[in-house]
Design a protein around this motif. Structure first.
Motif, PDB file in Angstrom:
ATOM      1  N   MET A  77      14.844  57.480  41.988  1.00  0.00           N
ATOM      2  CA  MET A  77      15.712  56.321  42.202  1.00  0.00           C
ATOM      3  C   MET A  77      15.928  55.519  40.916  1.00  0.00           C
ATOM      4  SD  MET A  77      14.089  55.156  45.837  1.00  0.00           S
ATOM      5  CE  MET A  77      15.258  53.923  46.346  1.00  0.00           C
ATOM      6  N   LEU A  78      14.887  55.418  40.088  1.00  0.00           N
ATOM      7  CA  LEU A  78      14.972  54.618  38.867  1.00  0.00           C
ATOM      8  C   LEU A  78      15.266  55.458  37.626  1.00  0.00           C
ATOM      9  CD1 LEU A  78      11.976  52.177  39.474  1.00  0.00           C
ATOM     10  CD2 LEU A  78      14.410  51.843  39.995  1.00  0.00           C
ATOM     11  N   GLU A  79      15.448  56.767  37.838  1.00  0.00           N
ATOM     12  CA  GLU A  79      15.722  57.705  36.752  1.00  0.00           C
ATOM     13  C   GLU A  79      14.626  57.657  35.684  1.00  0.00           C
ATOM     14  OE1 GLU A  79      19.738  56.990  35.448  1.00  0.00           O
ATOM     15  OE2 GLU A  79      20.567  57.642  37.356  1.00  0.00           O
ATOM     16  N   LEU A  80      13.382  57.741  36.164  1.00  0.00           N
ATOM     17  CA  LEU A  80      12.197  57.773  35.312  1.00  0.00           C
ATOM     18  C   LEU A  80      11.382  59.007  35.664  1.00  0.00           C
ATOM     19  CD1 LEU A  80      11.035  54.074  35.828  1.00  0.00           C
ATOM     20  CD2 LEU A  80      12.182  54.986  33.809  1.00  0.00           C
ATOM     21  N   SER A  81      10.441  59.374  34.811  1.00  0.00           N
ATOM     22  CA  SER A  81       9.533  60.455  35.192  1.00  0.00           C
ATOM     23  C   SER A  81       8.505  59.890  36.172  1.00  0.00           C
ATOM     24  CB  SER A  81       8.831  61.051  33.976  1.00  0.00           C
ATOM     25  OG  SER A  81       7.710  60.286  33.611  1.00  0.00           O
ATOM     26  N   ARG A  82       7.938  60.760  36.997  1.00  0.00           N
ATOM     27  CA  ARG A  82       6.936  60.271  37.953  1.00  0.00           C
ATOM     28  C   ARG A  82       5.693  59.788  37.219  1.00  0.00           C
ATOM     29  NH1 ARG A  82       3.424  64.879  40.591  1.00  0.00           N
ATOM     30  NH2 ARG A  82       3.230  66.125  38.752  1.00  0.00           N
ATOM     31  N   TYR A  83       5.456  60.312  36.018  1.00  0.00           N
ATOM     32  CA  TYR A  83       4.315  59.865  35.210  1.00  0.00           C
ATOM     33  C   TYR A  83       4.529  58.430  34.713  1.00  0.00           C
ATOM     34  CZ  TYR A  83       3.340  64.806  35.451  1.00  0.00           C
ATOM     35  OH  TYR A  83       3.107  66.069  35.925  1.00  0.00           O
ATOM     36  N   THR A  84       5.767  58.120  34.355  1.00  0.00           N
ATOM     37  CA  THR A  84       6.086  56.758  33.930  1.00  0.00           C
ATOM     38  C   THR A  84       5.901  55.793  35.097  1.00  0.00           C
ATOM     39  OG1 THR A  84       7.628  57.554  32.259  1.00  0.00           O
ATOM     40  CG2 THR A  84       7.893  55.266  32.977  1.00  0.00           C
ATOM     41  N   VAL A  85       6.363  56.198  36.270  1.00  0.00           N
ATOM     42  CA  VAL A  85       6.177  55.363  37.457  1.00  0.00           C
ATOM     43  C   VAL A  85       4.684  55.185  37.731  1.00  0.00           C
ATOM     44  CG1 VAL A  85       6.579  55.170  39.948  1.00  0.00           C
ATOM     45  CG2 VAL A  85       8.425  55.942  38.435  1.00  0.00           C
ATOM     46  N   GLY A  86       3.930  56.252  37.587  1.00  0.00           N
ATOM     47  CA  GLY A  86       2.483  56.160  37.763  1.00  0.00           C
ATOM     48  C   GLY A  86       1.858  55.176  36.789  1.00  0.00           C
ATOM     49  N   ASP A  87       2.359  55.153  35.564  1.00  0.00           N
ATOM     50  CA  ASP A  87       1.865  54.198  34.571  1.00  0.00           C
ATOM     51  C   ASP A  87       2.196  52.757  34.981  1.00  0.00           C
ATOM     52  OD1 ASP A  87       0.783  56.217  33.008  1.00  0.00           O
ATOM     53  OD2 ASP A  87       2.484  56.260  31.603  1.00  0.00           O
ATOM     54  N   TYR A  88       3.395  52.562  35.534  1.00  0.00           N
ATOM     55  CA  TYR A  88       3.750  51.225  36.020  1.00  0.00           C
ATOM     56  C   TYR A  88       2.811  50.802  37.156  1.00  0.00           C
ATOM     57  CZ  TYR A  88       8.077  50.655  33.360  1.00  0.00           C
ATOM     58  OH  TYR A  88       8.990  50.493  32.353  1.00  0.00           O
ATOM     59  N   VAL A  89       2.529  51.713  38.054  1.00  0.00           N
ATOM     60  CA  VAL A  89       1.642  51.400  39.167  1.00  0.00           C
ATOM     61  C   VAL A  89       0.248  51.042  38.643  1.00  0.00           C
ATOM     62  CG1 VAL A  89       0.500  52.327  41.221  1.00  0.00           C
ATOM     63  CG2 VAL A  89       2.949  52.717  40.858  1.00  0.00           C
ATOM     64  N   LYS A  90      -0.247  51.796  37.667  1.00  0.00           N
ATOM     65  CA  LYS A  90      -1.550  51.479  37.074  1.00  0.00           C
ATOM     66  C   LYS A  90      -1.530  50.100  36.430  1.00  0.00           C
ATOM     67  CE  LYS A  90      -2.674  56.266  36.088  1.00  0.00           C
ATOM     68  NZ  LYS A  90      -2.766  57.273  35.012  1.00  0.00           N
ATOM     69  N   ALA A  91      -0.434  49.787  35.730  1.00  0.00           N
ATOM     70  CA  ALA A  91      -0.312  48.465  35.101  1.00  0.00           C
ATOM     71  C   ALA A  91      -0.309  47.361  36.148  1.00  0.00           C
ATOM     72  CB  ALA A  91       0.957  48.401  34.250  1.00  0.00           C
ATOM     73  N   LEU A  92       0.388  47.618  37.257  1.00  0.00           N
ATOM     74  CA  LEU A  92       0.417  46.636  38.346  1.00  0.00           C
ATOM     75  C   LEU A  92      -0.980  46.426  38.920  1.00  0.00           C
ATOM     76  CD1 LEU A  92       3.665  47.842  40.093  1.00  0.00           C
ATOM     77  CD2 LEU A  92       3.290  45.547  39.164  1.00  0.00           C
ATOM     78  N   TYR A  93      -1.678  47.511  39.143  1.00  0.00           N
ATOM     79  CA  TYR A  93      -3.035  47.410  39.677  1.00  0.00           C
ATOM     80  C   TYR A  93      -3.925  46.615  38.728  1.00  0.00           C
ATOM     81  CZ  TYR A  93      -2.469  50.558  43.646  1.00  0.00           C
ATOM     82  OH  TYR A  93      -2.114  51.122  44.848  1.00  0.00           O
ATOM     83  N   ARG A  94      -3.790  46.854  37.425  1.00  0.00           N
ATOM     84  CA  ARG A  94      -4.597  46.114  36.449  1.00  0.00           C
ATOM     85  C   ARG A  94      -4.214  44.634  36.446  1.00  0.00           C
ATOM     86  NH1 ARG A  94      -3.800  50.433  33.091  1.00  0.00           N
ATOM     87  NH2 ARG A  94      -2.109  49.379  32.032  1.00  0.00           N
ATOM     88  N   LYS A  95      -2.921  44.360  36.393  1.00  0.00           N
ATOM     89  CA  LYS A  95      -2.472  42.965  36.333  1.00  0.00           C
ATOM     90  C   LYS A  95      -2.869  42.194  37.584  1.00  0.00           C
ATOM     91  CE  LYS A  95       1.499  42.933  33.262  1.00  0.00           C
ATOM     92  NZ  LYS A  95       2.928  42.596  33.151  1.00  0.00           N
ATOM     93  N   LEU A  96      -2.711  42.845  38.724  1.00  0.00           N
ATOM     94  CA  LEU A  96      -2.982  42.164  39.991  1.00  0.00           C
ATOM     95  C   LEU A  96      -4.391  42.410  40.506  1.00  0.00           C
ATOM     96  CD1 LEU A  96       0.437  42.943  41.675  1.00  0.00           C
ATOM     97  CD2 LEU A  96      -0.279  40.829  40.562  1.00  0.00           C
ATOM     98  N   ASN A  97      -5.132  43.256  39.783  1.00  0.00           N
ATOM     99  CA  ASN A  97      -6.517  43.559  40.142  1.00  0.00           C
ATOM    100  C   ASN A  97      -6.624  44.073  41.574  1.00  0.00           C
ATOM    101  OD1 ASN A  97      -7.645  42.647  37.604  1.00  0.00           O
ATOM    102  ND2 ASN A  97      -6.830  40.691  38.302  1.00  0.00           N
ATOM    103  N   ILE A  98      -5.754  45.029  41.870  1.00  0.00           N
ATOM    104  CA  ILE A  98      -5.697  45.641  43.190  1.00  0.00           C
ATOM    105  C   ILE A  98      -6.482  46.941  43.146  1.00  0.00           C
ATOM    106  CG2 ILE A  98      -4.190  46.720  44.898  1.00  0.00           C
ATOM    107  CD1 ILE A  98      -1.986  44.823  43.932  1.00  0.00           C
ATOM    108  N   THR A  99      -7.274  47.163  44.168  1.00  0.00           N
ATOM    109  CA  THR A  99      -8.028  48.409  44.233  1.00  0.00           C
ATOM    110  C   THR A  99      -7.475  49.288  45.329  1.00  0.00           C
ATOM    111  OG1 THR A  99      -9.620  47.440  45.734  1.00  0.00           O
ATOM    112  CG2 THR A  99     -10.128  47.348  43.379  1.00  0.00           C
TER     113      THR A  99
END
Length: 108
Positions: free
Chosen positions: A86-108
């Motif tokens: 949908m965002l025309e990104l690689s799934r690895y890039t999306v995975g990196d965004y998700v990891k960044a979100l988890y770090r920023k929001l401290n979500i486990t």
């Protein structure tokens, strides 16, 4: 308890942990990178994730527009590969965004 912790606890079904032990536990990841979070949120639903972002924004814990876009799609139930298409990104890039979100929001 801080204002951020109180505001999160008031609206989330999941756990809100701002104690020193929880913050220390989530201060490192597999890379060895270490930064102590303000607190830890353990969401019980996608709705908890959306509420966490809203509360965090009110308290100056900012997300980039792309992180917000990825989070919105993940919260709607899309899989990483679908978000990537949908965002025309690689799934690895999306995975990196998700990891960044988890770090920023401290979500486990």
């Amino acid at each position: 308890m801080s204002g951020l912790a109180q505001d999160l606890a008031a609206v989330l079904d999941g756990e809100v942990r701002f104690d020193a032990a929880s913050r220390a536990l989530y201060a490192t990841d597999a890379s060895g990178y270490q930064i102590e979070p303000r607190g830890v949120v353990v969401p019980r639903s996608a709705d908890d994730v959306v509420k966490t972002v809203a509360v965090a924004a009110r308290h100056g814990v900012a997300l980039t527009p792309r992180e917000q876009e990825v989070l919105r799609l993940i919260a709607k139930g899309y899989k990483l590969a679908e978000v990537a298409r949908m965002l025309e990104l690689s799934r690895y890039t999306v995975g990196d965004y998700v990891k960044a979100l988890y770090r920023k929001l401290n979500i486990t």
